[in-house]
Write an enzyme that holds these catalytic residues in place. Structure first.
Site, mmCIF file in Angstrom:
data_model
loop_
_atom_site.group_PDB
_atom_site.id
_atom_site.type_symbol
_atom_site.label_atom_id
_atom_site.label_comp_id
_atom_site.label_asym_id
_atom_site.label_seq_id
_atom_site.Cartn_x
_atom_site.Cartn_y
_atom_site.Cartn_z
ATOM 1 N N ARG A 220 0.573 -0.942 -0.190
ATOM 2 C CA ARG A 220 0.105 -0.023 -0.121
ATOM 3 C C ARG A 220 1.172 1.109 0.161
ATOM 4 O O ARG A 220 1.632 1.224 0.609
ATOM 5 C CB ARG A 220 -1.203 -0.249 2.055
ATOM 6 N N GLU A 228 -10.855 5.478 -6.065
ATOM 7 C CA GLU A 228 -11.019 3.905 -5.926
ATOM 8 C C GLU A 228 -11.263 3.264 -8.258
ATOM 9 O O GLU A 228 -12.100 4.145 -8.334
ATOM 10 C CB GLU A 228 -12.236 3.697 -5.337
ATOM 11 N N ARG A 262 -1.284 -5.221 4.443
ATOM 12 C CA ARG A 262 -0.906 -4.853 3.153
ATOM 13 C C ARG A 262 0.842 -4.428 3.872
ATOM 14 O O ARG A 262 0.299 -3.601 5.278
ATOM 15 C CB ARG A 262 -1.338 -4.265 2.391
#
EC number: 3.1.31.-
Length: 331
Positions: A220, A228, A262
């Site tokens: 990330r 998004e 992540r």
């Protein structure tokens, strides 16, 4: 005559410091013991044939070569990495499936050609403050970019950070899959691929196009939040990130892990700070809730002033607000 036989048998049972140095890793000691055993009996270990494709006659030739290189090695290998490099160097002109199968038989890591060659000395560069560890990735695949701030990368298991952590059954499965593909047994290869993937690994091409076993990491991008995929400019942000990293090897400074497992980190591609470019191009927001670095705010402001990327819209929606509204059913 009886005493001679007794001394001979005792010699086989007694480990020699030349082959099994004090403090050697158990896998290295096992290899040294088998080389010593072969020198005395000319017999290759039982079970090796299940891991390699060549005949026992060919296997005997390997051990003859290993006797020579093992005795010349200074110092004698003690770690799995040292032993693996010696094996790869000694058997460099033999089939890849044989070399990998040999290493798996002894539980040794499978280095690639680059890892078996000592790298030139470079000055030590300290990690940035707060960085927990550093990753050097294999070339990034086109399917690895999920959106404008998330990317999946793979680290060669020959990397010192990974080499000692690969489960033996995964090393074995990777070698067996290589042999299955060579024999065009794709059904078996696919089954082994699933086993490898379920453990968090994958066989992927390195920079020379050679397939190597690699560990999977999801990254990330630290300090930014891209639209998004379903949001306006979401697809453009993903494409911008993909264009920067596809086919490139990356350096990742990892600072934390998020709630999705992540790694949160800074990514560099050919010396370029990826988050900087994403902000300057208007492909992401500065994620101020988690990162207050002033340079990120400055780069975002530059894109806003130039109405670049997502800032071309009159009132672009913040991704974190869009996610909140979606959770609440008001998006």
């Amino acid at each position: 005559m009886g005493n001679s036989i007794y001394r001979f048998l005792c010699g086989l049972c007694s480990p020699s410091p030349e082959y099994q140095p004090h403090g050697a890793h158990p896998a290295v000691a096992a290899l040294g013991r088998d080389i010593q055993q072969f020198e005395a009996t000319s017999q290759v270990p039982d079970g090796l044939s299940r891991h390699v494709v060549s005949s026992k006659k060919a296997q005997a030739n390997w051990y003859k070569k290993l006797i020579v290189t093992w005795k010349k090695a200074r110092p004698t290998p003690r770690t799995p990495e040292e032993a693996a490099r010696l094996v790869v160097t000694t058997l460099k002109n033999h089939q890849k499936a044989d070399v990998e199968g040999f290493l798996v038989f002894y539980g040794l890591p499978i280095p690639n050609a680059a890892a078996s060659t000592p790298a030139p000395h470079t000055a030590h560069v300290p990690k940035p403050q707060g960085c927990k560890f550093e990753l050097h990735t294999l070339p990034v695949d086109a399917k690895a970019v999920a959106d404008g701030d998330t990317i999946t990368v793979y680290i060669d298991t020959a990397d010192p950070r990974e080499s000692g952590n690969v489960p033996r059954e995964i090393q074995k499965a990777a070698a067996e899959r290589t042999r299955a593909r060579a024999a065009r047994d794709y059904q078996k290869a696919d089954g082994l691929q699933k086993m490898i993937a379920d453990a968090g690994y994958r066989q992927v091409p390195n920079a020379r196009g050679e397939e190597v076993l690699a560990k999977k990491y999801r990254i990330r991008l630290r300090g930014i939040d891209a639209p998004e995929s379903a949001m306006p400019y979401g697809k453009e942000a993903k494409e911008a990130l993909l264009k920067m990293v596809q086919g490139k090897s990356l350096k990742v400074y990892v600072y934390d892990e998020d709630r999705y497992g992540r790694c949160v980190g800074d990514i560099y591609c050919d010396g370029v700070f990826v988050q900087e470019q994403m902000l300057k191009k208007g492909c992401a927001w500065h994620y101020t809730a988690y990162d207050q670095r002033p340079e990120l705010a400055k780069w975002e402001k530059q894109a806003q002033s130039g109405r670049k990327g997502l800032w071309a819209a009159s009132r672009p929606q913040k991704p974190w607000e869009w996610r909140r509204d979606k959770r609440n059913g008001t998006a």
